[in-house]
Design a protein around this motif. Sequence first.
Motif, mmCIF file in Angstrom:
data_model
loop_
_atom_site.group_PDB
_atom_site.id
_atom_site.type_symbol
_atom_site.label_atom_id
_atom_site.label_comp_id
_atom_site.label_asym_id
_atom_site.label_seq_id
_atom_site.Cartn_x
_atom_site.Cartn_y
_atom_site.Cartn_z
ATOM 1 N N THR A 87 -3.956 42.797 9.810
ATOM 2 C CA THR A 87 -3.324 45.034 9.802
ATOM 3 C C THR A 87 -4.429 46.098 9.585
ATOM 4 O OG1 THR A 87 -1.988 43.690 8.745
ATOM 5 C CG2 THR A 87 -1.604 46.035 9.510
ATOM 6 N N GLU A 88 -5.621 46.029 8.823
ATOM 7 C CA GLU A 88 -6.565 46.922 8.824
ATOM 8 C C GLU A 88 -7.628 46.704 9.762
ATOM 9 O OE1 GLU A 88 -7.876 48.418 4.939
ATOM 10 O OE2 GLU A 88 -9.885 47.602 5.551
ATOM 11 N N ARG A 89 -7.343 45.984 10.677
ATOM 12 C CA ARG A 89 -8.506 46.232 11.065
ATOM 13 C C ARG A 89 -7.832 45.743 12.970
ATOM 14 N NH1 ARG A 89 -14.116 43.216 12.438
ATOM 15 N NH2 ARG A 89 -13.776 42.603 14.616
ATOM 16 N N PHE A 90 -6.586 46.299 13.272
ATOM 17 C CA PHE A 90 -6.009 46.358 14.042
ATOM 18 C C PHE A 90 -5.682 48.085 14.298
ATOM 19 C CE2 PHE A 90 -4.875 41.993 16.081
ATOM 20 C CZ PHE A 90 -6.019 41.828 17.455
ATOM 21 N N PHE A 91 -4.720 48.086 12.930
ATOM 22 C CA PHE A 91 -4.096 49.239 12.768
ATOM 23 C C PHE A 91 -5.099 50.317 12.394
ATOM 24 C CE2 PHE A 91 -0.858 45.655 13.741
ATOM 25 C CZ PHE A 91 -0.953 45.538 15.248
#
Lengths: 313, 535
Positions: free
Chosen positions: B218-222
């Motif tokens: 989630t952190e890496r994508f968004f």
Amino acid sequence: MWRQWIPFWQPGLSPHSGDVDLLFAGLLIASALVLALLFFLVALFCARYRAGNPADRSHRVKKSWHWEVSWTSASFVCFLGLFVWGASVYFQIYRTPADEHDIFVVAKQWMWKTQHPGGQSEIDALHIPVGRPVRLVMASQDVIHSFFIPALRLKHDVVPGRYQALEIEVDKPGHYHLFCAEYCGTDHSRMIGEIVAMEPADFSRWLTEQAPSSPLASEGGQLFRELGCSGCHGGRGAIRAPPLDGLYGKPVPLSDGSTVIADDRYIRDSILMPRSQVVASYEPLMPSFEGKVSEEQLLRLVAYIKSLAGHSS
Amino acid sequence: MSETNYLTTDYTLRSWFLTTDHKRIAILYFASLIFFFFIGGAAATAMRIELATPQADLVSSDAYNRLFTMHGIIMVWFFLIPSIPNTLGNFIVPLMIGARDLAFPRLNLMSWYIFMLGGSTTLFAIFAGGIDTGWTFYTPFSTLYSNSYVIVAAAGVFIAGFSSILTGLNFIVTIHRLRAPGLTWYRLPLFLWSLYATSVILVLATPVLAITLLLMATERFFGVGIFDPRIGGDPLLFQHLFWFYSHPAVYIMILPGMGVINELVSCFSRKQVFGYKFVAWCSLAIAAVGFLVWGHHMFVSGQSLVASLVFSFMSFIVAVPSAIKVFNWTATLHKGSIHFDAPMLYALAFIGLFTIGGLTGLFLACLAFDVHATDTYFVVAHFHYIMVGGMVTAYFGGLHYWWPKITGRLYSEYWARTAAVLIFFGFNLTFFPQFILGAEGMPRRYHVYPPEFQVWNVLSSGGAAILAVAYLMPLFYLGYSAFFGKRAPANPWDAPGLEWQTSSPPPEFNFTTQPLVTRAPYQYNEAFEAKPQNA
């Protein structure tokens, strides 16, 4: 000295590392005794009770609670002793450092930048005087690094987003390794530096020989004006902001009724996240400087605010 | 052999890839794990060659970082965690409790497919460009700084986790529900107690890993701030979540090994395991307390000193049941009638190596010493003594012990003993110097290093060469025996366990008549003299 007797082991060079070495010796001796006993018993039983060997196998030891309870409690007591010993030394190593001679350390991929209070800066090196504690205030610009000096048996992670304070002290002049111990990417293994410990007189000479630069606090003061901090905190503006003179090291009452000590971490957090700890009786008006100031600028601002309270750095 | 057994019922590919027979699924896992073991081993070999000199000479730093990450991810999630449970466990559990199969045979097959899907995803990440985060995926490096196939690799691990959970669930239900009449809990072989404890951890801890990897994605994508401080996250939160799974995972990796050692020590001493009930409950104690020690990976991270104090204390506590097991194995040898067949050599090697690994674990649990030793080669040496010296040795021991049952063939005792001895020496030469390197302060995950560390690195690399050869040997003599070895009798070790009461290899549904259990396990006949293995 006993420390020379641990094979392949260079004795540590600080008061704390002596304690760690002694602990290591204690652990080694305890383990050697356990291993010797165990290997002796296993070898003895294997030789004596090998199949076909007509040893006496009658009167086998009855399973009983006595055996289990005795080796369980023996292990437990030994472990408890080691735990207490290790913990007491740990608390000395990481005790809240005295406010002595502050040096800022900024870690980034893949270098150590160190900054003396007088403004002298170094890359992948740190000169310190021997025989007196030096307080390091460490910050990371990017990922987690770890500041590791094997000769001092000392290590502390440098986690982005917070200051880590660490006290170091070296007994003997010399050059010692500084390693990054937390994996941080491509050149992790080249993020190494050197601790240069010098006699205090040599150290003072070294400091003066460095390229002339302004002290951190005065650079911080300049930033303080450039970034517009002085507009509100200077005391003359229209907006009322808490005065910073004499603030450092003092307790600050917060709007939620609690109190914090205004240390490096508090000042840093107040610049980056001003609305998380609002001073009592003030409005939460200050904008965040997150992303607008680098770690190196931050530590200058902190140094400036410290100097307002009459602190050296 | 006139009657059909599980290997000869059908020869089609379909009969293998759509089988619900736990024995065939075990073989599928076995073949897959050999593949992963040698991939992970190849990465280790390349690293040891590189580390023979202080400079960079074989690979670049980026390639080196990808090698140790690949070694860690493959070995932890695609070899060690599934090793004993999914191969030996899958094969032996139903036989040991007198059942026809596991409780959920189709789920068992599905878990193999899920495992292979996870494994292929991770392999894709490795061969498409690699991952350079280390197997620990520490943030914010993994979420914002690494330019490698982090999410694909994490997805592979995430998928494989479901296979772990399903296997754990299957074992728990099987051990509860499918025991033969008369097989009470205290009549269960200790291998089953330890697999039961392992399964409990698999079911409870693996979801936390899944959650952690999802948060990371989630952190890496968004760019949602969870772990990166610049967007409001906390990097240490990741470490807490990650180790909340990964420390119990260490016990997932070692408990089945301990279980195998109980079987071996007892069989080749021709004696009951000393302190059966203590050993059984120690497995569960390790599983329970193992959940409360994760913070010992974070003593220098800046977590509160009080937290460190508690985690150090709990880490000493969790060592007590392991110590009890070692004492009980030693006591089992006393006044036994000890045979030194290949499985027993592995068992004795396990006791020695596991004890060294366990004792050095105490060094690291000891707060002040950990400040010096953490993130150095001392840690690398310590966990390889547990994982390789312990778990892999136990795996090889168990494999040799049950080989006649699994394949219906006998291997060459001479080569088996030679390999066991060679593995023992190669292992110690590889990893003991790393304790010294760590104590002298060489950090782990270093591609280049100061020249004063070279001597120990050369010794370690030399040991690794021996170890590599020794690990290849079973591939040949066991492989040969599977096709050309002498036929094995049903019970070559004259052992009382239920798995030996059926033919070798077992028929498709394991037993022709429902076995009945009337006594405690490990009632060995002391007069065992036969040496059927000298084929």
